[in-house]
Design an enzyme around this catalytic site. Structure first.
Site, PDB file in Angstrom:
ATOM      1  N   GLU A 117      33.533 -10.217  -1.855  1.00  0.00           N
ATOM      2  CA  GLU A 117      34.506 -10.248  -2.958  1.00  0.00           C
ATOM      3  C   GLU A 117      33.998  -9.427  -4.137  1.00  0.00           C
ATOM      4  O   GLU A 117      32.806  -9.124  -4.219  1.00  0.00           O
ATOM      5  CB  GLU A 117      34.730 -11.704  -3.387  1.00  0.00           C
ATOM      6  CG  GLU A 117      33.446 -12.368  -3.858  1.00  0.00           C
ATOM      7  CD  GLU A 117      33.550 -13.885  -3.956  1.00  0.00           C
ATOM      8  OE1 GLU A 117      34.125 -14.502  -3.050  1.00  0.00           O
ATOM      9  OE2 GLU A 117      33.029 -14.425  -4.950  1.00  0.00           O
ATOM     10  N   LYS A 119      32.594  -8.472  -7.760  1.00  0.00           N
ATOM     11  CA  LYS A 119      31.811  -9.126  -8.800  1.00  0.00           C
ATOM     12  C   LYS A 119      32.538  -8.816 -10.098  1.00  0.00           C
ATOM     13  O   LYS A 119      32.701  -7.648 -10.469  1.00  0.00           O
ATOM     14  CB  LYS A 119      30.390  -8.568  -8.831  1.00  0.00           C
ATOM     15  CG  LYS A 119      29.495  -9.262  -9.823  1.00  0.00           C
ATOM     16  CD  LYS A 119      28.056  -8.851  -9.611  1.00  0.00           C
ATOM     17  CE  LYS A 119      27.111  -9.680 -10.451  1.00  0.00           C
ATOM     18  NZ  LYS A 119      27.392  -9.688 -11.874  1.00  0.00           N
ATOM     19  N   ASP A 121      33.240  -8.597 -13.991  1.00  0.00           N
ATOM     20  CA  ASP A 121      32.394  -8.392 -15.161  1.00  0.00           C
ATOM     21  C   ASP A 121      32.955  -9.164 -16.352  1.00  0.00           C
ATOM     22  O   ASP A 121      33.555  -8.608 -17.249  1.00  0.00           O
ATOM     23  CB  ASP A 121      32.328  -6.890 -15.469  1.00  0.00           C
ATOM     24  CG  ASP A 121      31.204  -6.581 -16.426  1.00  0.00           C
ATOM     25  OD1 ASP A 121      30.331  -7.451 -16.615  1.00  0.00           O
ATOM     26  OD2 ASP A 121      31.203  -5.479 -16.988  1.00  0.00           O
ATOM     27  N   TYR A 227      35.464 -18.782  -8.318  1.00  0.00           N
ATOM     28  CA  TYR A 227      34.798 -18.367  -7.076  1.00  0.00           C
ATOM     29  C   TYR A 227      33.758 -19.355  -6.574  1.00  0.00           C
ATOM     30  O   TYR A 227      32.941 -19.012  -5.737  1.00  0.00           O
ATOM     31  CB  TYR A 227      34.162 -16.987  -7.250  1.00  0.00           C
ATOM     32  CG  TYR A 227      33.333 -16.863  -8.520  1.00  0.00           C
ATOM     33  CD1 TYR A 227      32.198 -17.647  -8.744  1.00  0.00           C
ATOM     34  CD2 TYR A 227      33.699 -15.955  -9.520  1.00  0.00           C
ATOM     35  CE1 TYR A 227      31.460 -17.530  -9.899  1.00  0.00           C
ATOM     36  CE2 TYR A 227      32.970 -15.833 -10.679  1.00  0.00           C
ATOM     37  CZ  TYR A 227      31.851 -16.625 -10.867  1.00  0.00           C
ATOM     38  OH  TYR A 227      31.134 -16.522 -12.016  1.00  0.00           O
ATOM     39  N   LYS A 313      25.502  -3.820  -6.858  1.00  0.00           N
ATOM     40  CA  LYS A 313      26.177  -3.365  -8.082  1.00  0.00           C
ATOM     41  C   LYS A 313      26.448  -1.870  -8.058  1.00  0.00           C
ATOM     42  O   LYS A 313      25.621  -1.099  -7.596  1.00  0.00           O
ATOM     43  CB  LYS A 313      25.348  -3.759  -9.311  1.00  0.00           C
ATOM     44  CG  LYS A 313      25.422  -5.274  -9.546  1.00  0.00           C
ATOM     45  CD  LYS A 313      24.603  -5.721 -10.722  1.00  0.00           C
ATOM     46  CE  LYS A 313      25.300  -5.483 -12.033  1.00  0.00           C
ATOM     47  NZ  LYS A 313      24.532  -6.077 -13.159  1.00  0.00           N
ATOM     48  N   CYS A 408      29.649  11.490 -48.183  1.00  0.00           N
ATOM     49  CA  CYS A 408      30.802  11.715 -47.314  1.00  0.00           C
ATOM     50  C   CYS A 408      30.885  13.195 -46.919  1.00  0.00           C
ATOM     51  O   CYS A 408      30.855  14.062 -47.797  1.00  0.00           O
ATOM     52  CB  CYS A 408      32.084  11.297 -48.038  1.00  0.00           C
ATOM     53  SG  CYS A 408      33.554  11.702 -47.088  1.00  0.00           S
ATOM     54  N   CYS A 411      34.292  14.469 -48.875  1.00  0.00           N
ATOM     55  CA  CYS A 411      34.464  14.522 -50.334  1.00  0.00           C
ATOM     56  C   CYS A 411      33.158  14.355 -51.104  1.00  0.00           C
ATOM     57  O   CYS A 411      33.164  14.330 -52.336  1.00  0.00           O
ATOM     58  CB  CYS A 411      35.456  13.457 -50.778  1.00  0.00           C
ATOM     59  SG  CYS A 411      34.777  11.797 -50.665  1.00  0.00           S
ATOM     60  N   CYS A 426      32.924   5.728 -46.750  1.00  0.00           N
ATOM     61  CA  CYS A 426      33.182   6.533 -47.930  1.00  0.00           C
ATOM     62  C   CYS A 426      34.057   5.669 -48.841  1.00  0.00           C
ATOM     63  O   CYS A 426      35.134   5.245 -48.437  1.00  0.00           O
ATOM     64  CB  CYS A 426      33.917   7.810 -47.537  1.00  0.00           C
ATOM     65  SG  CYS A 426      34.695   8.609 -48.944  1.00  0.00           S
ATOM     66  N   CYS A 431      39.620  10.390 -50.990  1.00  0.00           N
ATOM     67  CA  CYS A 431      38.944  11.301 -50.050  1.00  0.00           C
ATOM     68  C   CYS A 431      39.997  11.941 -49.152  1.00  0.00           C
ATOM     69  O   CYS A 431      40.756  11.241 -48.475  1.00  0.00           O
ATOM     70  CB  CYS A 431      37.936  10.512 -49.232  1.00  0.00           C
ATOM     71  SG  CYS A 431      37.317  11.403 -47.799  1.00  0.00           S
TER      72      CYS A 431
HETATM   73  S1  IVH Z   1      28.932 -16.480  -7.360  1.00  0.00           S
HETATM   74  C1  IVH Z   1      25.372 -19.418  -7.588  1.00  0.00           C
HETATM   75  N1  IVH Z   1      30.847 -14.706  -7.374  1.00  0.00           N
HETATM   76  O1  IVH Z   1      27.755 -12.817 -11.731  1.00  0.00           O
HETATM   77  C2  IVH Z   1      25.893 -18.061  -7.752  1.00  0.00           C
HETATM   78  N2  IVH Z   1      29.412 -14.819  -9.236  1.00  0.00           N
HETATM   79  O2  IVH Z   1      25.054 -11.937 -11.924  1.00  0.00           O
HETATM   80  C3  IVH Z   1      27.217 -18.133  -8.353  1.00  0.00           C
HETATM   81  N3  IVH Z   1      29.972 -13.241 -11.014  1.00  0.00           N
HETATM   82  O3  IVH Z   1      26.523 -15.836 -12.961  1.00  0.00           O
HETATM   83  C4  IVH Z   1      27.784 -16.846  -8.587  1.00  0.00           C
HETATM   84  N4  IVH Z   1      31.714 -12.362 -10.033  1.00  0.00           N
HETATM   85  O4  IVH Z   1      28.852 -15.058 -13.714  1.00  0.00           O
HETATM   86  C5  IVH Z   1      29.801 -15.220  -8.039  1.00  0.00           C
HETATM   87  N5  IVH Z   1      32.611 -13.190  -7.274  1.00  0.00           N
HETATM   88  C6  IVH Z   1      31.582 -13.724  -7.923  1.00  0.00           C
HETATM   89  C7  IVH Z   1      31.210 -13.273  -9.197  1.00  0.00           C
HETATM   90  C8  IVH Z   1      30.099 -13.846  -9.821  1.00  0.00           C
HETATM   91  C9  IVH Z   1      30.964 -12.361 -11.109  1.00  0.00           C
HETATM   92  C10 IVH Z   1      28.958 -13.454 -12.058  1.00  0.00           C
HETATM   93  C11 IVH Z   1      28.610 -14.871 -12.346  1.00  0.00           C
HETATM   94  C12 IVH Z   1      27.142 -14.968 -12.103  1.00  0.00           C
HETATM   95  C13 IVH Z   1      26.725 -13.552 -12.308  1.00  0.00           C
HETATM   96  C14 IVH Z   1      25.418 -13.247 -11.682  1.00  0.00           C
END
Ligand code: IVH
Length: 671
Positions: A117, A119, A121, A227, A313, A408, A411, A426, A431
């Site tokens: 899945e 990750k 941000d 998740y 990542k 500035c 001016c 400024c 200006c």
């Molecule tokens: S599972 C026990 N799934 O990434 C581990 N984390 O770098 C639980 N995060 O603390 C994390 N997307 O805040 C999981 N699909 C995803 C995620 C995810 C983002 C974050 C989460 C975690 C951090 C770790």
């Protein structure tokens, strides 16, 4: 490894200490202040460097925590099951190594099923449901206890506050984030107001979640994706958790695949990398999780992260180029921003020749000099940024240190810095550059929307002394416009007709266009909706203003001050003489709702909460999340909660749903 000489050991020890201190500082900036100074990639590089040195000197290895996002000004609460971090890598080979390690730990050669899945941000939260009711929402904090952000999390649309048929205590975990679109909108507004912009959606989401004002939080439309489960996890598969969440109405679903082994991980990563540009949230990688919960249990966790999950990542898109010059830009509020002029490079499919250097502090800290090879990055940010400098490429003869101007660039007024700000400003309201930017803003799409007054035209008009204030735009004669380069009959006539057209417009456009400090498009709309006429806004007291959703003390004061400055009143008088006319936002003026603050409780039969709120706003009222003394009316549906008792105690009138409907149709009836 051969015995290290003691001198060598000392050097490594020192390096380890330095790296730990540096990482700790960045942890604070990222987790606690939501104001990182380096990108995730740079941060991960520091961590890897530390791991490398620690591996050379095992006796010095320490435990790196999971960071700490507790802000110190919110209540904290413990998680039932600690919230861990994820082990991560930027290297594809490591993905296979993870797989091999998992098979080794489970002592099996068989295929292992994974859920794959994105990750997300954003920032991790833990939702604690007791007896099916959302009781607490906590940030990850230090992994053991986090900040209590329950009221703010409750503003997230589509997050069920109640889950049916779940009676045991359950912790549902996920990521709070902000849609890219909303992020860009807020940032554009901030930039236009001369405020510091957020580097990415994650920082803004994290800062927002910790605000004290839940109404402000609501207006920023945070979202959540879930998740995982902490306490109360009795599912047999990770994927079943996702089906459960979907069935129970958790609004948005995480996008996931199930794979039977990691053989195709490169292809999956590539697919998700392609897919992520279409996702409404920022993703910074791919998470692989062992699907079988019994195997998860068997694998367990280290002090920092579960052994059954890991993340790959994505490297941010970055490029090296030469910094040719640094220019200093003056914004409409006087903020002076350093801009990098670069040898053009291709980045994320576009040609980048300019990038922001953020502010003077940042330039000094990074010690960036003209002629340096710099690293430009574009990752989730709207504007490319210079994130670092390659000191090893600096010519031996050295380069001159960059001086931030004290005056500035336009001016020459001496720049000032307010104690609470990073920006230098400024202070000269006359200006020319500020005037140009102010007028460009006044005529822009999010203000009076007079097409044709681009920056070049406005600059020329200011230069030749024909325009000094927004009102001057309306005084321009045909002859003035013919002086513009390439302006013939057609363009002059079009411009004049656009200008005429703009005289009849929505009130919020003027309020926004005036450039009142701290006011952007959103607040301008709320103000217009509430006051209906700028005269009413101009005479409003700080208290009146403070009653409007999203308007805090600072904003209220700023509006109040603006309308007390004779120069601004002059401008408004001139605009009035010009004959600006404003359309009411709502066609219906409903005395039962206009300027009143409503609170809602219980379940309405005919409307969802969102619909009721929209109707109240359409009729000129506003909705408060809590029942404070400022509330004029409580609308109570079936099974009203504690708000009902509180309203009686405070003598606040209560409408039933029937009253609400009757009052809604009152306009039409009375008309
Ligand atoms: S599972 C026990 N799934 O990434 C581990 N984390 O770098 C639980 N995060 O603390 C994390 N997307 O805040 C999981 N699909 C995803 C995620 C995810 C983002 C974050 C989460 C975690 C951090 C770790």
């Amino acid at each position: 490894m051969a015995e290290l000489a003691s001198k060598e050991k000392k050097k490594i020890q020192k390096k380890i200490q330095q790296l730990r201190a540096e990482i700790k500082r960045h942890d604070h900036l990222y987790y606690r202040d939501s104001r990182p100074e380096i990108s995730d990639f740079e941060y991960d590089c520091l961590k890897n460097e530390l791991l490398h040195f620690e591996s050379l000197l095992p006796e010095a290895a320490g435990i790196l925590g999971v960071g700490d996002d507790r802000s110190g000004n919110l209540l904290t609460r413990k998680h039932y099951v600690p919230m861990l971090s994820l082990e991560n890598t930027y290297n594809l080979d490591d993905v296979f190594d993870f797989g091999a390690r998992i098979r080794r730990l489970l002592a099996t050669e068989k295929d292992i099923e994974y859920v794959v899945e994105p990750k997300i941000d954003g920032l991790a939260v833990n939702l604690i449901y007791e007896n099916g009711q959302l009781k607490y929402a906590l940030t990850r904090g230090n992994g053991f206890e986090g900040d209590d952000v329950t009221d703010n999390v409750k503003t997230i649309e589509g997050l069920p506050l109640h889950i049916e048929d779940v009676h045991h205590l359950i912790e549902i975990r996920g990521e709070v984030y902000m849609d890219c679109e909303i992020f860009q909108k807020i940032n554009t507004e901030r930039a236009q107001m001369g405020e510091a912009i957020f580097a990415n959606a994650r920082n803004l989401a994290s800062g927002t979640l910790k605000l004290m004002d839940s109404e402000m939080v609501r207006s920023r439309h945070l979202k959540i994706l879930l998740y995982g489960i902490g306490e109360g996890n009795n599912w047999e598969k990770q994927s079943e958790i996702y089906s459960f969440l979907q069935e129970r109405g958790f609004a948005s679903q995480i996008y996931y695949h199930i794979v039977t082994n990691l053989d195709d991980s490169a292809a999956i990563i590539r697919e998700l990398d392609g897919e992520r540009k279409r996702l409404p949230y920022t993703t910074d990688g791919v998470v692989f999780k062992v699907n079988d919960r019994a195997l998860q249990e068997q694998l367990g966790a280290t002090a920092k992260a579960p052994r059954w999950a890991f993340a790959y990542k994505f490297e941010p898109e970055r490029a090296e180029t030469i910094l040719r010059n640094v220019t200093f830009q003056v914004g409409r509020t006087g903020v002076v921003t350093p801009v990098a002029e670069l040898d053009p490079v291709n980045l994320s499919g576009s040609r980048v020749a300019r990038a922001t250097l953020h502010n003077a502090d940042d330039v000094a800290k990074k010690d960036i000099r003209i002629g340096d090879t710099v690293i430009v990055e574009k990752s989730g940010e709207i504007i490319p940024a210079v994130v670092g400098v390659k000191l090893e490429n600096r010519p031996e003869c050295g380069l001159e240190k960059l001086n931030f101007p004290t005056n500035c660039p336009c001016c020459s007024a001496r720049l000032i810095r307010l104690p609470s700000e990073v920006a230098w400003r400024c202070p000269n309201a006359d200006c020319p550059e500020q005037i140009v930017q102010k007028i460009v803003y006044f005529t822009s799409k999010t203000a009076m929307d007079i097409d044709g007054f681009g920056e070049a035209v406005v600059r020329k008009l200011v230069e030749i002394g024909r325009v000094k204030t927004p009102a001057d735009i309306y005084m321009l004669k045909k002859e003035d416009l013919y002086q513009m380069e390439n302006f013939g009959d057609k363009s002059v006539n079009r411009l004049l007709s656009n200008r005429e057209h703009s005289k009849k417009t929505e009130l919020w456009r003027l309020i926004n266009g005036l450039g009142i400090p701290l006011i952007g498009e959103k607040i301008a709309k709320d103000l217009a909706n509430y006051f209906r006429h700028w005269n009413a806004l101009a005479v409003a007291s700080v208290d009146d203003l403070g009653r409007i959703r999203g308007v805090g003390q600072k904003v209220a004061q700023s509006i109040f001050d603006y309308f007390r400055d004779p120069k601004n009143l002059d401008l408004l008088e001139q605009l009035q003489k010009i004959g600006l006319e404003f359309e009411e936002i709502s066609a219906e003026y409903n005395p039962h709702f206009a300027k009143k603050i409503f609170a809602l409780t219980g379940t309405l039969q005919e409307f969802t909460r969102g619909q009721a709120k929209a109707l109240i706003e359409k009729n000129g009222g506003s909705v408060s999340n809590s029942l404070s003394v400022a509330v004029d009316v409580l609308v109570a549906g079936a099974d009203p909660g504690q708000k009902m008792d509180a309203a009686r105690e405070k003598n606040i009138p209560v409408w039933t749903e029937t009253d609400f409907i009757a009052n809604l149709s009152a306009v039409r009836k009375e008309a």
